[in-house]
Motif scaffolding. Structure first.
Motif, PDB file in Angstrom:
ATOM      1  N   ARG A  89       0.793  -1.311  -0.081  1.00 59.83           N
ATOM      2  CA  ARG A  89      -0.134  -0.018  -0.228  1.00 59.83           C
ATOM      3  C   ARG A  89       0.800   1.146  -0.064  1.00 59.83           C
ATOM      4  O   ARG A  89       1.991   1.327   0.599  1.00 59.83           O
ATOM      5  N   ALA A  90       0.341   2.128  -0.746  1.00 62.33           N
ATOM      6  CA  ALA A  90       1.298   3.724  -0.821  1.00 62.33           C
ATOM      7  C   ALA A  90       2.451   3.523  -1.214  1.00 62.33           C
ATOM      8  O   ALA A  90       3.311   4.479  -0.921  1.00 62.33           O
ATOM      9  N   VAL A  91       2.858   2.459  -2.147  1.00 61.99           N
ATOM     10  CA  VAL A  91       4.175   2.427  -2.714  1.00 61.99           C
ATOM     11  C   VAL A  91       4.260   3.381  -3.697  1.00 61.99           C
ATOM     12  O   VAL A  91       3.141   3.740  -4.284  1.00 61.99           O
ATOM     13  N   LYS A  92       5.513   4.124  -4.136  1.00 62.68           N
ATOM     14  CA  LYS A  92       5.553   4.912  -5.291  1.00 62.68           C
ATOM     15  C   LYS A  92       6.632   4.372  -5.914  1.00 62.68           C
ATOM     16  O   LYS A  92       7.903   4.162  -5.489  1.00 62.68           O
ATOM     17  N   LEU A  93       6.284   4.182  -7.222  1.00 65.46           N
ATOM     18  CA  LEU A  93       7.199   3.785  -8.272  1.00 65.46           C
ATOM     19  C   LEU A  93       7.406   4.922  -9.138  1.00 65.46           C
ATOM     20  O   LEU A  93       6.385   5.336  -9.933  1.00 65.46           O
TER      21      LEU A  93
END
Length: 207
Positions: A150-154
């Motif tokens: 969750r809420a990961v940024k790539l």
């Protein structure tokens, strides 16, 4: 009947044709085989004399060259005003609040959670899981079965290989490749390559 141009080469083109037949059987599919990455003259020749009004397109993919080859092809056809809706395979589960951008692909059995934003030209493989609130950049490649918390940024042009698990709230910078089965618990700086063939991560420096 709406017309869709499916663009690619070899086995990838054959696969995309089959996937679109399953996902949208109402479409009239027109395969366009390209011999080059994105030659403007070849694109002009492929589209010459064809009715483009109301037509859409989809460019097939590979994981080579950090997805730039696919991006170049996408741009060449987008210049002709063709919309490029994403390909969502049967069996994928996508939240109503998630956004999947142009020319992206979501494989069968993939789960895309609430509020997820997927940039254009991105591949989410079969059975991958994208946690709620995650932000996936443009032209990313997420292999089959990868787990993104969750809420990961790539960032743009990130590649995540098979067996990768990205923990909640981790940020992975643009142009990174994680092609080694592992759990990623900390942020990864842009232009970092983590591969099974190398004992230590490599970082590209400069522009």
């Amino acid at each position: 009947m709406s017309c869709k141009f499916v663009v690619g080469t070899g086995a990838a083109l054959d696969w995309a044709m089959g996937a679109w037949r399953e996902a949208a059987p109402e479409l009239e599919l027109v395969p366009l085989a390209m011999t080059s990455i994105a030659d403007a003259a070849e694109v002009e020749a492929l589209l010459a004399g064809r009715a483009l009004a109301g037509a859409t397109a989809f460019v097939t993919f590979d994981a080579l060259h950090l997805n730039f080859a696919r991006l170049e092809r996408m741009g060449a056809f987008r210049m002709h005003g063709l919309r490029m809706p994403p390909l969502v395979c049967r069996g994928a589960i996508i939240s109503d609040s998630a956004k999947i951008s142009e020319n992206s692909y979501v494989g069968p059995g993939a789960i895309v959670g609430q509020g997820v934003k997927v940039g254009f030209n991105t591949v989410i493989g079969a059975g991958a899981r994208i946690g709620h609130g995650a932000s996936i950049g443009n032209s990313c490649w997420i292999e089959d079965g990868v787990v993104v918390g969750r809420a990961v940024k790539l960032g743009a042009h990130v590649t995540l290989g098979g067996g990768v698990v990205v923990a909640n709230e981790v940020e992975i910078g643009k142009l990174c490749v994680v092609d080694k089965p592992m759990r990623v618990d900390a942020d990864i700086a842009a232009r970092t390559f983590i591969q099974a063939s190398h004992a230590n991560p490599m970082v590209i420096v400069g522009e």
